[in-house]
Each structure stands twice: as C-alpha cells, then as structure tokens.
Motif scaffolding. Structure first.
Motif, PDB file in Angstrom:
ATOM      1  N   LEU A   5     -11.211  10.368   7.184  1.00 17.44           N
ATOM      2  CA  LEU A   5     -11.524  10.967   8.475  1.00 17.44           C
ATOM      3  C   LEU A   5     -10.217  11.457   9.119  1.00 17.44           C
ATOM      4  CD1 LEU A   5     -14.278   8.551   9.862  1.00 17.44           C
ATOM      5  CD2 LEU A   5     -14.519  10.646   8.531  1.00 17.44           C
ATOM      6  N   GLY A   6     -10.358  12.256  10.146  1.00 13.91           N
ATOM      7  CA  GLY A   6      -9.193  12.905  10.731  1.00 13.91           C
ATOM      8  C   GLY A   6      -8.130  11.965  11.246  1.00 13.91           C
ATOM      9  N   LEU A  38       0.847  -1.187   0.000  1.00 13.25           N
ATOM     10  CA  LEU A  38       0.000   0.000   0.000  1.00 13.25           C
ATOM     11  C   LEU A  38       0.884   1.238   0.000  1.00 13.25           C
ATOM     12  CD1 LEU A  38      -3.203   0.478   2.100  1.00 13.25           C
ATOM     13  CD2 LEU A  38      -1.460   2.260   2.104  1.00 13.25           C
ATOM     14  N   THR A  39       0.534   2.220  -0.825  1.00 16.06           N
ATOM     15  CA  THR A  39       1.330   3.447  -0.956  1.00 16.06           C
ATOM     16  C   THR A  39       0.437   4.664  -0.757  1.00 16.06           C
ATOM     17  OG1 THR A  39       1.016   3.418  -3.369  1.00 16.06           O
ATOM     18  CG2 THR A  39       3.004   2.380  -2.513  1.00 16.06           C
ATOM     19  N   PRO A  40       0.423   5.252   0.437  1.00 17.88           N
ATOM     20  CA  PRO A  40      -0.406   6.435   0.666  1.00 17.88           C
ATOM     21  C   PRO A  40       0.068   7.611  -0.181  1.00 17.88           C
ATOM     22  CG  PRO A  40       0.386   5.480   2.736  1.00 17.88           C
ATOM     23  CD  PRO A  40       1.158   4.834   1.631  1.00 17.88           C
ATOM     24  N   PRO A  41      -0.829   8.510  -0.547  1.00 21.33           N
ATOM     25  CA  PRO A  41      -0.402   9.728  -1.242  1.00 21.33           C
ATOM     26  C   PRO A  41       0.424  10.599  -0.303  1.00 21.33           C
ATOM     27  CG  PRO A  41      -2.709   9.889  -0.622  1.00 21.33           C
ATOM     28  CD  PRO A  41      -2.286   8.480  -0.315  1.00 21.33           C
ATOM     29  N   GLU A  42       1.240  11.477  -0.869  1.00 20.74           N
ATOM     30  CA  GLU A  42       2.095  12.334  -0.048  1.00 20.74           C
ATOM     31  C   GLU A  42       1.291  13.179   0.929  1.00 20.74           C
ATOM     32  OE1 GLU A  42       4.683  14.680  -2.433  1.00 20.74           O
ATOM     33  OE2 GLU A  42       5.717  12.951  -3.330  1.00 20.74           O
ATOM     34  N   ALA A  43       0.093  13.597   0.534  1.00 29.48           N
ATOM     35  CA  ALA A  43      -0.726  14.467   1.389  1.00 29.48           C
ATOM     36  C   ALA A  43      -1.164  13.772   2.673  1.00 29.48           C
ATOM     37  CB  ALA A  43      -1.954  14.955   0.620  1.00 29.48           C
ATOM     38  N   THR A  92       0.814  14.844   5.875  1.00 33.52           N
ATOM     39  CA  THR A  92       0.550  16.175   6.421  1.00 33.52           C
ATOM     40  C   THR A  92      -0.935  16.435   6.652  1.00 33.52           C
ATOM     41  OG1 THR A  92       0.454  17.103   4.178  1.00 33.52           O
ATOM     42  CG2 THR A  92       2.604  17.099   5.284  1.00 33.52           C
ATOM     43  N   LYS A  93      -1.748  15.384   6.432  1.00 34.53           N
ATOM     44  CA  LYS A  93      -3.209  15.529   6.522  1.00 34.53           C
ATOM     45  C   LYS A  93      -3.714  16.574   5.530  1.00 34.53           C
ATOM     46  CE  LYS A  93      -3.486  12.646  10.016  1.00 34.53           C
ATOM     47  NZ  LYS A  93      -4.094  11.307   9.886  1.00 34.53           N
ATOM     48  N   GLY A  94      -3.046  16.626   4.391  1.00 38.87           N
ATOM     49  CA  GLY A  94      -3.431  17.581   3.361  1.00 38.87           C
ATOM     50  C   GLY A  94      -4.715  17.177   2.656  1.00 38.87           C
TER      51      GLY A  94
END
Length: 268
Positions: A263-264, A148-153, A156-158
């Motif tokens: 979600l947060g 799994l590869t999360p986006p860069e945002a 930073t919770k972007g």
C-alpha cells in the motif's frame, strides 16, 4: 478515557507475560539471538467496501506514524492480491525485542496523537465495524538473515510485488531441518534466481506451529513463475534437496503462499 486506561492495564499484564514466555522460547532455540530482529505480523481480515478504505486510512494516518514514533520499522503494509480470505491487509512490524512488539498496543493506547487519528477506525460501531478480525503472530529472525532488508524500490516507492510464504512442518524435528536447509544454500539460491529476500522468521507465538514464514520481492507479478523456475532448476538446489540430511522425508507438510501488493504508506 477510563475504559482505555483499563484496557492499557490489561494489555500491559498480558504483553509482559507473553514477552517473557517468547523470549525464553527464543533463547531455547539453537544459536545466538544477539543481533536478530523480531517480527510481529498482523492480518486484518476485512469485508469488501467501506472497511478497506477506512483501514487503509487508519494505517496511513494513525498506525504507521505511531509505530515509527516508537522507533519500530521499516513497517510493511500490504494488500493480499492472491490467497485465501480476500480482502485482507497484512502489516509486518520489525522490532529489536519481544517486549518492544508485545507492548505495542499498550504504547498506542497512551499516544494521544495516535488516538485522535485512529478514532474513526478505533471506535467504529458494532453495526458498522472497521474490520472482521485481527490475527497476530510473533517471529524471531533467522540467525543467517538477522535483519529485514527492503528491496531498493521501496525507497522510491517504485514498482514491486511481494510473496509471503509460510511452511508448516509435520514435526519439530522436520521444522529445525527445514530452517537449517535455508542456512545451507537457499538464501543464495533465491538471490541467484533474482528473488530478493526481505525477511525470514521462525514463529515463536501463533497458529499452525511449528512453522516459518519468509518474504521475497520482485519487480512484477509477471516475473514470479520465471524466477521460481530458475530457483527450481538450479543444480545446486537439486543437490541440496536430495541430500540425505534434508531429503529423508517431506519436511514441509503445508505451504501458505500469498502474493502481496504494497500500500502507499508501506515503508517496505
């Protein structure tokens, strides 16, 4: 407490049996499973109102911290923005093995910190339940996209939005053909279109088999149509989809297309 011990024993027996069956099924698929993650995807079906707040607090203060203590993650927690059966929250749990995922509830039952934090959600009375139903499915990552590869945002919770798509196939042959199609170009076509690939999973245990599920991300919902148009207009995609290996008949009989907002407490 005795009730929870009984539940733990039942969960242990069921989870280990499920784990052995799913591992055998994964081993029977073409290609190596070495280095590939497994995913448990949970759908929490809710009623509007108090359930959504209670469940969000359960994720934030109980479930996500406990899963992190178990060494699982990054954990994705999403609210369904567009799709059937809203409100629904979706949790994506990556793990290194079938056993790690199928014994999650057993370990949560033994985690005193989790039990304390989860008590309002866990023990809600039948007259005011904390959810309608929880559905769960187990996947193995595609050989060509093993992690799994999360986006860069995510770090930073972007601002970001997600699309989770499930492709059902009319036969197991067509399912294998569709998975192969991803490995022969579709990963690259998504990237060229500006769609970030989060994960690709082949369902091992769950409803509507045979099927696969994958998740994409982008900065905003406004980008969705334009990026899919770029994907569909890619001449290499048109060439691949017309290839007799893949275009001999429809290999996808139904698509479940969900747009999700993190979600947060989501780590993805």
């Amino acid at each position: 407490m005795e009730r929870r011990k009984f539940i733990a024993a039942s969960l242990a027996t069921s989870a280990l049996a499920l784990g052995r069956r799913a591992e055998a099924q994964a081993a029977a698929k073409p290609g190596s499973i070495a280095g590939r993650e497994f995913y448990q995807i949970r759908r929490y079906k809710l009623f509007n109102g108090q359930q959504t707040k209670l469940t969000s607090e359960y994720f934030e203060h109980a479930l996500v911290p406990a899963l992190t203590r178990l060494g699982l993650g990054p954990i994705g927690v999403f609210s369904l923005t567009f799709g059937l059966e809203t409100p629904t929250d979706i949790v994506v749990i990556p793990g290194p093995s079938v056993e790690a995922l199928t014994t999650v509830d057993l370990h949560l039952n033994e985690d005193a910190e989790f039990q304390k934090a989860a008590e309002p959600w866990w023990s809600a009375p039948a007259s005011q339940p904390s959810f309608q139903r929880v559905e769960s499915a187990l996947y193995i990552a595609f050989e060509g996209w093993p992690k799994l590869t999360p986006p860069e945002a995510s770090a930073t919770k972007g601002k970001r939005i997600f699309q989770m798509r499930t492709y059902e196939s009319p036969s197991y042959r067509d399912h294998v053909v569709k998975v192969d199609m991803f490995h022969h170009g579709e990963f690259d076509f998504f990237k060229s279109a500006g769609l970030h690939s989060v994960f690709y999973g082949d369902m091992l245990v769950g409803p509507r088999m045979p099927c696969l599920t994958y998740m994409l991300s982008m900065d905003s919902l406004e980008q969705l149509n334009d990026k899919w148009a770029a994907f569909g207009n890619n001449p290499d995609w048109k060439k691949l989809s017309a290839d007799p290996r893949y275009g001999f008949e429809p290999t996808v009989s139904n698509i479940d297309n969900l747009v999700l907002a993190p979600l947060g407490m989501s780590q993805i």
